[in-house]
Design a protein around this motif. Structure first.
Motif, short mmCIF file in Angstrom:
data_model
loop_
_atom_site.label_atom_id
_atom_site.label_comp_id
_atom_site.label_asym_id
_atom_site.label_seq_id
_atom_site.Cartn_x
_atom_site.Cartn_y
_atom_site.Cartn_z
N GLU A 1 69.89 -72.16 44.62
CA GLU A 1 71.08 -72.51 45.40
C GLU A 1 71.85 -71.26 45.85
O GLU A 1 72.60 -71.30 46.82
N LEU A 2 71.65 -70.15 45.17
CA LEU A 2 72.33 -68.90 45.54
C LEU A 2 71.64 -68.18 46.71
O LEU A 2 72.21 -67.26 47.28
N MET B 1 70.36 -63.41 52.87
CA MET B 1 69.47 -63.68 53.99
C MET B 1 68.46 -62.54 54.13
O MET B 1 68.85 -61.39 54.35
N ARG B 2 67.19 -62.88 53.96
CA ARG B 2 66.16 -61.85 54.06
C ARG B 2 66.09 -61.33 55.49
O ARG B 2 66.10 -62.09 56.45
N GLN C 1 64.97 -55.95 53.48
CA GLN C 1 66.33 -55.83 52.97
C GLN C 1 66.93 -57.22 52.99
O GLN C 1 66.35 -58.15 53.52
N TYR C 2 68.07 -57.38 52.38
CA TYR C 2 68.81 -58.63 52.42
C TYR C 2 70.16 -58.39 53.07
O TYR C 2 70.83 -57.40 52.76
N ASP C 3 70.55 -59.30 53.96
CA ASP C 3 71.92 -59.33 54.45
C ASP C 3 72.68 -60.18 53.43
O ASP C 3 72.18 -61.22 52.99
#
Length: 72
Positions: free
Chosen positions: A31-32, A37-38, A51-53
């Motif tokens: 759920e997290l 956002m990849r 990276q992740y936003d």
């Protein structure tokens, strides 16, 4: 919005470690994943890397966790 590379720089951690932590968190608590956002970026040598936003609310919580505790 921030990203995992900015978090790594801010907290003087390796980006690889931040990615591993986010992967672990989202695997244990799917759920997290809505807060991470990849995405990708182009490295200096032209490679497309992961990276992740990251939602600002989550990045602020990282900041709170890193604040030193002031014993009174």
């Amino acid at each position: 919005m921030t990203n995992s590379r900015e978090i790594a720089i801010k907290y003087e951690k390796r980006h690889k470690s931040i990615l591993r932590t986010i992967d672990r968190i989202t695997k244990k608590n799917p759920e997290l994943s809505r807060y991470f956002m990849r995405s990708s970026y182009i490295s200096k040598d032209g490679r497309r890397l992961k990276q992740y936003d990251i939602d600002n609310l989550v990045s602020k919580k990282f900041a709170l966790l890193k604040k030193p505790v002031n014993p009174s």
